[in-house]
Scaffold this active site. Structure first.
Site, PDB file in Angstrom:
ATOM      1  N   ASP A  89       0.864  -1.185   0.000  1.00 22.37           N
ATOM      2  CA  ASP A  89       0.000   0.000   0.000  1.00 22.37           C
ATOM      3  C   ASP A  89       0.899   1.233   0.000  1.00 22.37           C
ATOM      4  OD1 ASP A  89      -1.880  -1.999   0.408  1.00 22.37           O
ATOM      5  OD2 ASP A  89      -2.971  -0.910   1.978  1.00 22.37           O
ATOM      6  N   LYS A 151      -6.873   3.366  -3.031  1.00 15.18           N
ATOM      7  CA  LYS A 151      -7.220   3.310  -1.610  1.00 15.18           C
ATOM      8  C   LYS A 151      -7.453   4.728  -1.116  1.00 15.18           C
ATOM      9  CE  LYS A 151      -4.987   2.059   2.811  1.00 15.18           C
ATOM     10  NZ  LYS A 151      -3.839   1.367   3.436  1.00 15.18           N
ATOM     11  N   LYS A 180     -10.089   0.164  -2.151  1.00 21.62           N
ATOM     12  CA  LYS A 180      -9.941  -0.146  -0.729  1.00 21.62           C
ATOM     13  C   LYS A 180     -10.342   1.070   0.086  1.00 21.62           C
ATOM     14  CE  LYS A 180      -6.555  -1.365   2.864  1.00 21.62           C
ATOM     15  NZ  LYS A 180      -5.195  -1.880   3.159  1.00 21.62           N
TER      16      LYS A 180
END
Length: 220
Positions: A89, A151, A180
């Site tokens: 991430d 995300k 996400k």
């Protein structure tokens, strides 16, 4: 659908202790979360403890500001994977996005995707700091760079996921990328709202509470 498999069980506090890491690892094993998401310093240990399980190890790159150089993000990614990370991430260069230096933003993401060598890359765009146009552009650049997810948030910038942002991101990337939602997803209602809005992964430190809520509401 096993909803636990939509959750990255997350502990990213700067003062995380080994005891706390052990707790989330054991919870992830018990509840069968998709992953544990930990800072890079904990990746090797988490990987060792989760060996032989279905729980993945996720870590964060350029976190939480996104303001390290591309070379550093690339090295950090390679190092994390060498230590056992299976998902990455990363935080975008937020200032470059706001300046309109879109090539830099895309190149930054591409470098991490390349360093990840086929591992899943989720791009944190930090929605709370962006205008609607910037959110859309960040999603488009993430797609162009070959990322797998966009995300919402680090959880460190004063705001987290909103239903509106998740919908906007999903509308932008369609079925080509996944979304996400992270930051402030604390209970079953939040979880359901984010999934309904289009998220297919939830980053949360409240994974156990969410699943306990799911289990207690199985009648409907």
């Amino acid at each position: 659908m096993n909803k636990a498999k939509l959750i990255d069980h997350t502990l990213l506090k700067p003062d995380s202790t080994k005891e706390q890491i052990d707790t989330i690892i054991n919870e992830a094993k018990a509840y069968q979360f998709k992953s544990v998401c930990v800072n890079p310093t904990h990746v090797q240990y988490a990987s060792e403890q989760l060996k032989g399980t279905d729980v993945l190890v996720c870590t964060v790159i350029g976190f939480p500001l996104g303001a390290t150089t591309t070379a550093v993000k690339s090295y950090e990614t390679k190092d994390a994977i060498n230590n056992g990370a299976q998902e990455i991430d990363m935080v975008i260069n937020i200032g470059a996005l706001k300046d309109g230096r879109f090539d830099e933003v895309q190149n930054d993401i591409e470098a991490v995707v390349q360093a990840a060598n086929g591992k899943t890359v989720k791009v944190i765009i930090e929605t709370v700091l962006l205008t609607e146009k910037e959110k859309i552009k960040a999603c488009q650049l993430s797609e162009a760079a070959g990322a797998h997810f966009v995300k919402t948030s680090t959880g460190f910038a004063g705001g987290g996921a909103t239903v509106e942002d998740v919908k906007l991101m999903k509308d932008t990337v369609g079925d080509r990328l996944e979304v996400k939602a992270s930051g402030g997803v604390r209970n079953l209602e939040d979880f359901n709202n984010m999934i309904e809005a289009g998220a297919t992964r939830i980053g949360a430190s409240a994974g156990v509470q969410i699943i306990q809520g799911l289990e207690s509401n199985t009648d409907y």
